[in-house]
Design a protein around this motif. Structure first.
Motif, PDB file in Angstrom:
ATOM      1  N   ILE A  63       0.968  -1.200  -0.020  1.00 23.61           N
ATOM      2  CA  ILE A  63      -0.045  -0.016  -0.094  1.00 23.61           C
ATOM      3  C   ILE A  63       0.769   1.156  -0.253  1.00 23.61           C
ATOM      4  O   ILE A  63       0.702   2.206  -0.779  1.00 23.61           O
ATOM      5  CB  ILE A  63      -1.024   0.096   1.116  1.00 23.61           C
ATOM      6  N   SER A  64       1.955   1.339   0.899  1.00 22.88           N
ATOM      7  CA  SER A  64       2.832   2.338   0.844  1.00 22.88           C
ATOM      8  C   SER A  64       3.423   2.474  -0.562  1.00 22.88           C
ATOM      9  O   SER A  64       3.527   3.648  -1.021  1.00 22.88           O
ATOM     10  CB  SER A  64       3.894   2.278   1.743  1.00 22.88           C
ATOM     11  N   LEU A  66       2.310   1.759  -3.469  1.00 24.57           N
ATOM     12  CA  LEU A  66       1.263   2.451  -4.393  1.00 24.57           C
ATOM     13  C   LEU A  66       0.999   3.717  -4.138  1.00 24.57           C
ATOM     14  O   LEU A  66       0.818   4.590  -4.893  1.00 24.57           O
ATOM     15  CB  LEU A  66      -0.048   1.617  -4.062  1.00 24.57           C
ATOM     16  N   ALA A  67       0.901   4.169  -2.883  1.00 26.04           N
ATOM     17  CA  ALA A  67       0.847   5.445  -2.337  1.00 26.04           C
ATOM     18  C   ALA A  67       1.823   6.169  -2.990  1.00 26.04           C
ATOM     19  O   ALA A  67       1.730   7.516  -3.520  1.00 26.04           O
ATOM     20  CB  ALA A  67       0.368   5.582  -1.010  1.00 26.04           C
ATOM     21  N   ASN A  68       2.948   6.057  -2.946  1.00 26.99           N
ATOM     22  CA  ASN A  68       4.272   6.741  -3.431  1.00 26.99           C
ATOM     23  C   ASN A  68       4.177   6.869  -5.027  1.00 26.99           C
ATOM     24  O   ASN A  68       4.575   7.786  -5.356  1.00 26.99           O
ATOM     25  CB  ASN A  68       5.545   6.011  -3.141  1.00 26.99           C
ATOM     26  N   THR A  69       3.922   5.675  -5.540  1.00 23.60           N
ATOM     27  CA  THR A  69       3.725   5.776  -7.067  1.00 23.60           C
ATOM     28  C   THR A  69       2.683   6.883  -7.643  1.00 23.60           C
ATOM     29  O   THR A  69       2.975   7.603  -8.332  1.00 23.60           O
ATOM     30  CB  THR A  69       3.218   4.477  -7.478  1.00 23.60           C
ATOM     31  N   VAL A  70       1.460   6.802  -6.795  1.00 25.52           N
ATOM     32  CA  VAL A  70       0.381   7.593  -6.943  1.00 25.52           C
ATOM     33  C   VAL A  70       0.926   9.234  -6.905  1.00 25.52           C
ATOM     34  O   VAL A  70       0.884  10.277  -7.746  1.00 25.52           O
ATOM     35  CB  VAL A  70      -0.941   7.363  -6.381  1.00 25.52           C
ATOM     36  N   ALA A  71       1.646   9.490  -5.907  1.00 27.13           N
ATOM     37  CA  ALA A  71       2.120  10.626  -5.200  1.00 27.13           C
ATOM     38  C   ALA A  71       2.988  11.382  -6.389  1.00 27.13           C
ATOM     39  O   ALA A  71       2.932  12.391  -6.815  1.00 27.13           O
ATOM     40  CB  ALA A  71       2.743  10.743  -3.864  1.00 27.13           C
ATOM     41  N   ARG A  72       3.944  10.545  -6.795  1.00 27.83           N
ATOM     42  CA  ARG A  72       4.815  10.902  -7.929  1.00 27.83           C
ATOM     43  C   ARG A  72       4.245  11.246  -9.053  1.00 27.83           C
ATOM     44  O   ARG A  72       4.484  12.139  -9.987  1.00 27.83           O
ATOM     45  CB  ARG A  72       5.907   9.622  -8.098  1.00 27.83           C
TER      46      ARG A  72
END
Length: 78
Positions: A63-64, A66-72
């Protein structure tokens, strides 16, 4: 996410959704063991046994990531 997933399954099922007739009734019996009531709130809780390969750390890392990828992706799109 769970609500969206259920709505998606209901849309695929069409007119058969919500019917407890066989074989859906049999499936409902199988699933009934996964539902319990939370003592403090009396809310329905779904407990899904996970394979041993899925632990808290692995799920949190996924999940972390995925969140980092979306944020980038969002920051690049600005």
């Amino acid at each position: 996410m769970i609500e969206a997933g259920i709505k998606f399954l209901e849309s695929i099922a069409g007119d058969g959704a919500g019917s407890a007739e066989a074989p859906g009734g049999r499936f409902e019996q199988i699933l009934s063991g996964l539902f319990t009531r939370e003592p403090g709130t009396n809310r329905t809780t779904l407990s899904i046994p996970l394979p041993e390969s899925l632990n808290q750390q692995r799920v949190a890392a996924a999940i972390s990531g995925l969140a980092n990828t979306v944020a980038r992706a969002v920051s690049v799109g600005k």
